[in-house]
Write an enzyme that holds these catalytic residues in place. Structure first.
Site, PDB file in Angstrom:
ATOM      1  N   LYS A 169       0.803  -1.216   0.000  1.00  0.00           N
ATOM      2  CA  LYS A 169       0.000   0.000   0.000  1.00  0.00           C
ATOM      3  C   LYS A 169       0.836   1.267   0.000  1.00  0.00           C
ATOM      4  O   LYS A 169       0.465   2.269  -0.608  1.00  0.00           O
ATOM      5  CB  LYS A 169      -0.936  -0.023   1.206  1.00  0.00           C
ATOM      6  CG  LYS A 169      -2.023  -1.093   1.126  1.00  0.00           C
ATOM      7  CD  LYS A 169      -2.938  -1.020   2.328  1.00  0.00           C
ATOM      8  CE  LYS A 169      -4.105  -1.995   2.204  1.00  0.00           C
ATOM      9  NZ  LYS A 169      -3.686  -3.383   2.165  1.00  0.00           N
TER      10      LYS A 169
ATOM     11  N   ARG B 110      -7.019  -8.192  -8.839  1.00  0.00           N
ATOM     12  CA  ARG B 110      -7.723  -9.467  -9.015  1.00  0.00           C
ATOM     13  C   ARG B 110      -9.200  -9.177  -9.207  1.00  0.00           C
ATOM     14  O   ARG B 110      -9.641  -8.026  -9.133  1.00  0.00           O
ATOM     15  CB  ARG B 110      -7.538 -10.344  -7.770  1.00  0.00           C
ATOM     16  CG  ARG B 110      -7.927  -9.612  -6.482  1.00  0.00           C
ATOM     17  CD  ARG B 110      -7.944 -10.509  -5.277  1.00  0.00           C
ATOM     18  NE  ARG B 110      -8.004  -9.793  -4.026  1.00  0.00           N
ATOM     19  CZ  ARG B 110      -9.100  -9.251  -3.494  1.00  0.00           C
ATOM     20  NH1 ARG B 110     -10.228  -9.326  -4.145  1.00  0.00           N
ATOM     21  NH2 ARG B 110      -9.051  -8.630  -2.335  1.00  0.00           N
TER      22      ARG B 110
END
Length: 614
Positions: A118, A299
């Protein structure tokens, strides 16, 4: 390049079944993989072939990339689809698949790496002109530096694992006095879940809304978005109900956030399905200048069906076509929003017991009609302690938000699942909460309104009377007799506890010895009076039992200690989450059978609290 002809699905449960469904429609042969616990699972039976890859724990089966690749080679599969979770965002596994000469149904490993942490992803997005949340992304991970940065950002702050997801390794901290303990807990959870205990800090946003944009790229330079989803209804940072489009989203704000998402995808040369997640300050409604990038999921998302519903597209088909080298099936101009969709995540968990997972066999399993059901289980299946306890995704579609919401609530209300506890009743209460009905939702709604969202502990008197009549008509205690009074009073067992019911014995029909009462998503079992099966140990007795199998990670008391009601006695780690067990009342620790590091089974006696003498 021709369309993929055979596909191995490196996953389990509902997402594996979901992928099989599209692959079969496209004429693609499918291969399932399974662990010991999943030998009889639905996804194994639905696939054209299946390969056993190891014992039940995920680290010994579904996380073993070399075994999965070997299974693909053994069965002649050309491609591997990772689903979500497990190895879906593991760049090393993606590269290993490619190196083995197989097709990876997902983004390039370099894109996964770029967006996987992140802190690095935020830096990259900032360089690409995508607005990011204020915070600390530094490499100095010392407790002193992190505490100082939290002070500089200003409380409340959010601690997040840099490799995190699913709400794990994430804590809101309201003040400096709570920071050290929250940081330690985040790091423990992150190390256990992701093998990486590094964290970042973010400013806690007032009235936060979670808005995410579905993006898709191909190998021909095309990138499109399929509009936004609102995932603001969350419990402890985990999504509960998702919807598309986002309520209150005007055209200008939608264009700004979706364009930012496309820029983010282009910044990493993205190929395949991905989601750009944003945090919005909803205190003044949705505005383009109050929406910031949080992270990218490289994803397919759990909530992708709501996007499919409003766009009319099959995103798994898109994945397979892009992985086969084809261009995107639609251009941006050919995509539009039609109607409204909502998805609820139905879990085998007990809201009345801290939402702890409910493990066991689905003796009754009926999710009603009128909604799309994505599930990997069926009646008679086992909900295992080894995996996420999600039973199904329930998706409702309608011409507008109210229609979708009402349809979803009706479907969940009619569900019958037994004997496992589920969150269906909780979901119904959430869907009917006035703030949700009015689309006045932020990520803190459930935390603020938790007690009001708890489903009732017992059925309504009307439902109880109907069930009692069904049990007693034609015989048994309270059975019908000639010249009997119009109503009768009899005792039954409601989930093992004695209840007295006044009812009309002339209604209903004879049941064997028990009936299930389904109301508002809740299910109870009413049976003829008997003494067997009643609970022998309760919190009122001072017994503290393990609610599920797990490992003791800390013990906060010693035998003989005086404790107060609600005081934490010990912490149990189970399903990769920490669960605190507390004293049921003021008293003394009369027995203690828990030691740090010890493994315990469900129902094990961990402690006994004696009210004792003052």
């Amino acid at each position: 390049m021709p369309m993929i002809r055979s596909l191995l699905i490196a996953n389990r449960g509902e997402i594996a079944c979901r992928i099989v469904r599209t692959a079969r429609r496209l004429g693609i042969r499918t291969v399932a993989v399974y662990s010991d616990a999943d030998a009889g699972a639905l996804h194994v039976r639905q696939a054209d072939a299946a390969v056993h890859i190891g014992p039940s724990p995920v680290r010994e089966s579904y996380l073993l990339g070399d075994r999965i690749i070997a299974a693909a080679r053994e069965t002649g599969a050309e491609a591997i689809h990772p689903g979500y979770g497990f190895l879906s965002e593991n760049a090393d596994f993606a590269q290993a698949v490619i190196d083995a000469g197989l097709i990876w149904v997902g983004p390039d490993p370099a894109s996964i790496t770029a967006m996987g942490l992140k802190d690095a992803a935020k830096s990259l997005m900032s360089e690409a002109g995508v607005p990011v949340t204020p915070g600390y992304l530094g490499q100095d991970q010392s407790g002193t530096r992190l505490a100082a940065e939290a002070d500089a950002i200003g409380y409340p702050v959010l601690i997040k694992a840099v490799a995190g997801g699913g709400g794990k390794g994430m804590r809101k901290v309201d003040g400096p006095g709570d920071f050290a303990e929250a940081l330690l807990s985040c790091r423990r959870e992150a190390a256990s879940s992701f093998g990486n205990d590094q964290v970042l800090l973010e400013k806690w946003v007032t009235n936060p809304r979670h808005i995410e944009v579905q993006v898709f790229g191909d190998r021909h330079g095309n990138v499109v978005h399929l509009f936004e989803r609102d995932c603001s209804l969350q419990r402890r940072h985990q999504k509960v109900i998702e919807e598309a489009p986002a309520p209150g989203m005007d055209d200008a704000t939608r264009e700004a956030i979706c364009d930012a998402a496309v820029r983010a995808a282009r910044a990493v040369d993205y190929v395949g399905a991905g989601t750009i997640e944003f945090i919005a300050d909803g205190s003044e409604g949705l505005r383009a200048d109050r929406i910031w990038f949080m992270e990218m999921n490289t994803r397919l998302q759990v909530e992708h069906p709501v996007t499919e519903a409003i766009t009319g597209q099959d995103l798994v088909e898109w994945q397979l076509r892009v992985a086969s080298g084809e261009p995107l099936p639609r251009t941006q101009r050919e995509l539009s929003i039609d109607g409204w969709a909502m998805e609820a995540r139905l879990y085998a968990e007990d809201p009345a017991n801290g939402f702890l997972p409910s493990i066991g066999s689905l003796e009754a399993f009926d999710l009603g009609g009128g909604c799309r059901i994505d599930t990997g289980v069926e009646q008679g299946a086992e909900i295992s302690p080894f995996y996420d306890p999600m039973i199904a995704k329930v998706i409702a579609y309608g011409p507008d938000r109210d229609a979708a919401r009402e349809r979803l609530a009706a479907c969940l209300s009619d569900s019958v699942i037994w004997p496992l506890r589920t969150n269906a009743g909780f979901l119904v209460k959430a869907l009917e909460h006035p703030a949700f009905v009015a689309a006045d939702v932020d990520t803190g709604l459930i935390g603020r309104e938790g007690d009001r969202l708890m489903p009732p502990e017992r059925p309504s008197e009307a439902a109880l009377e109907d069930a009692a009549a069904a049990l007693s008509f034609g015989g048994g205690p309270g059975g019908f007799r000639l010249n009997a009074p119009a109503r009768r009073e009899a005792s039954f067992l409601l989930d093992g506890e004695a209840v007295s019911v006044s009812f009309d014995p002339g209604r209903g029909g004879k049941a064997d010895d028990a009936v299930l009462i389904a109301e508002g998503g809740q299910v109870w079992r009413l049976s003829q009076w008997r003494v067997d099966g009643m609970a022998a140990g309760r919190a009122s007795d001072g017994l503290v039992l393990s609610p599920m199998p797990g490992r003791i990670i800390s013990v906060a008391v010693a035998q003989g200690d005086r404790v107060a009601k609600g005081q934490r006695l010990l912490t149990l780690e189970a399903m990769k989450m920490e669960h605190g067990l507390a004293a049921p009342f003021d008293g003394v620790v009369a027995e203690l059978h828990a030691a740090e590091g010890g493994q315990v089974s469900e129902g094990a006696l961990l402690a006994r609290i004696d009210k004792g003498e003052e």
